[in-house]
Design a protein around this motif. Sequence first.
Motif, mmCIF file in Angstrom:
data_model
loop_
_atom_site.group_PDB
_atom_site.id
_atom_site.type_symbol
_atom_site.label_atom_id
_atom_site.label_comp_id
_atom_site.label_asym_id
_atom_site.label_seq_id
_atom_site.Cartn_x
_atom_site.Cartn_y
_atom_site.Cartn_z
ATOM 1 N N GLU A 141 0.835 -1.200 0.000
ATOM 2 C CA GLU A 141 0.000 0.000 0.000
ATOM 3 C C GLU A 141 0.867 1.246 0.000
ATOM 4 O O GLU A 141 1.859 1.324 0.730
ATOM 5 N N TYR B 89 0.181 5.496 0.265
ATOM 6 C CA TYR B 89 -0.873 6.460 0.590
ATOM 7 C C TYR B 89 -0.284 7.861 0.683
ATOM 8 O O TYR B 89 0.767 8.071 1.300
ATOM 9 N N GLN C 255 -4.480 6.519 -2.900
ATOM 10 C CA GLN C 255 -3.995 5.255 -2.348
ATOM 11 C C GLN C 255 -3.890 4.201 -3.436
ATOM 12 O O GLN C 255 -4.784 4.068 -4.281
#
Length: 691
Positions: free
Chosen positions: A359, A361, A383
């Motif tokens: 991930e 972000y 994201q």
Amino acid sequence: MPVVMLAINLFFSLNVYTQESKSSITIINNGVDSLLLLREREVADSLYQPGDILLEDIIVIGKKIEKDVIPAQVMTLQDIQRLNALSVADAIRYFSGVQLKDYGGIAGLKTINIRSMGTNHMGVFYNGIQLGNAQNGQVDLGKYSLDNIEEISLYNGQKSNVFQSAREFGSAGTIYLQSRVPKFEDGKTHNFRASLRTGSFGLVNPAILMEQKINDDLSVSFNGEWTNATGRYKFRYRRLDVLGDVAYDTIAIRRNGDINATRLEASLDGKLPSHDGKWKIHAYNYNSERGVPGAIVNNVWRNGERIWDVNSFLQGSAEMNISKRYRTRLNIKYAADQTHYINNDYRLITIDNLYKQKEIYLSSANVYNLKENWDISASYDFQWNRLEANLRDFPFPERFTHWTSLATSYQHDRFRAQASLLGTFINETVERFAKPPSKSEFTPALFSSYRILRYESLWIQAFYKKIFRMPTFNDLYYTDMGNANLKPEYVTQYNIGINYTKDFKHGFYRHLNLQVDAYYNEVTDKIIAYPKGQQFRWTMLNLGEVEIKGIDVSAMNTFQIGEVTINSKLQYTYQKAQDFTNPADTYYGDQIPYIPWHSGSFIGGADWKGWSFNYSFIYVGERYNQQENIRYNHTQPWYTNDLSLAKVLKLKKNLIKISCEVNNVLNQDYDVILNYPMPLRNYRVSMSIEI
């Protein structure tokens, strides 16, 4: 001391006295008057000095004080220390409107949802940045220790402050976990704390905290913890057949609930004095191996499952004033999670799966002060998520999500309001098979409150919010079950309530806070697993519709009897959560599984000369474990009583704390989730030293 200095000191000290008197001082903030009544003797004792002139009335106009449109449920560090709790999940059980799914023991999965809307509608934020799990949408709060947490807050709807990231507007409810921020006494440049907890289930849990002040604007901290336990505990397994006769009744030991886990955290905290700003860099790593004690069905024990988890993230945040009216905050995060799951139970299909999530972000939040009582904000978040697995023909999905938000808050006299509009734009790619269509959605929210009595903190509050959650990667792509054509699941929330706060300067009754909320939630296009085909295979479909009506009541009190301080907190929730998916279903209009009609908790504590005694009680009423509300699916109420006693000793400048805990004092056998028995009476002892 001149009169002007007297007025300034009164404004900044904000000492509130509620006794009747002849002299009065009115402080005006954002048009909201607060009447401070002072006895002439109190003024003379605390403020008046020879040569001063005391006017009959003084009016001071000060700058704005931020207050929530609708207050949160907050658990401070002192509250957390009172609880017999190891993890964040253990503490959150004491918030009203919360349902905890606990699969038993230290190693068991622990997830929550608020007001029966489902776990996936719950946003969990760690130091202001959301914890994610794109694979199944669930955050296991049992992994997050309380050792480094100084505050937990829960908001229904969303946080009242418009100065937040766009993603924070995107949940039906939010939980904020604030880790410890280094604080140093005058003359100190370092803090050190070491603790050891041990007890039932073979628990060994040492932890260490080190904080170092580099200069007035920079500090560094490190926190580490090891948790090891066999997870074995006695339980009673008793089941009835369809006729109500006893089918099984035995005492056994729960196995395969062991855990071996380490948690490491490091932070760099800084200030930006020239811009009234601050920044933080935080690194987190959790590494565990644990058994998964399976369900006990028809007196058959399943113990072949094991999970290895590695969860890591590095995140940074910076906040500052660009001008007197414009403030900005930047967030960035990279997370990598790995889950290795095996099932060697010969009675089931053998599984050996490895999942990896990544991930990235980015967030920019901005707020501008148009007037003293009027703010507007604009935020943008991005994201990227990717899921990898060692499964045959796995699609390796990637999701790109953009959030944009516009929000405003306004205060006038006794009225407060907040409005927001969130835009969500989602696109996915896959390496094989069909991908879901791109999605864009705009969702509004409106919050307001009104102070009914000018000189009493009695507020009526209400909010409306519409929000949705995207299908998880498991919903879309899980082998034989995923459905790439799933639509988002929508929630519409309505809430009205009243909040009253009163502080008493004299007498034994010192503080009262009472909050009552009534709410109605509607979940549409609910994502559920549904059987298909002749071989009873399952697929994910948008079929469900649920209506939830409820009442939350919370009361907090503080008493002072001599040198003894007594605090109490009472919570009660009533919920009627009905399934209205299909009138042809036999369970149409029935209460949805595992949602009790009645639940509540009580926390009480007394402090005296370094001693602290605490009692906590949780009650969960009757409920059903399947969709049909029939006798066979009925689950009995359960409740637990916990006690603890602690003593803080001062050794020169060091603090030593020793505590003993007894949990489930009455030795009740119960299941939170059917066939996952919980521990009977158990004990913990802990000791810590702070230097």
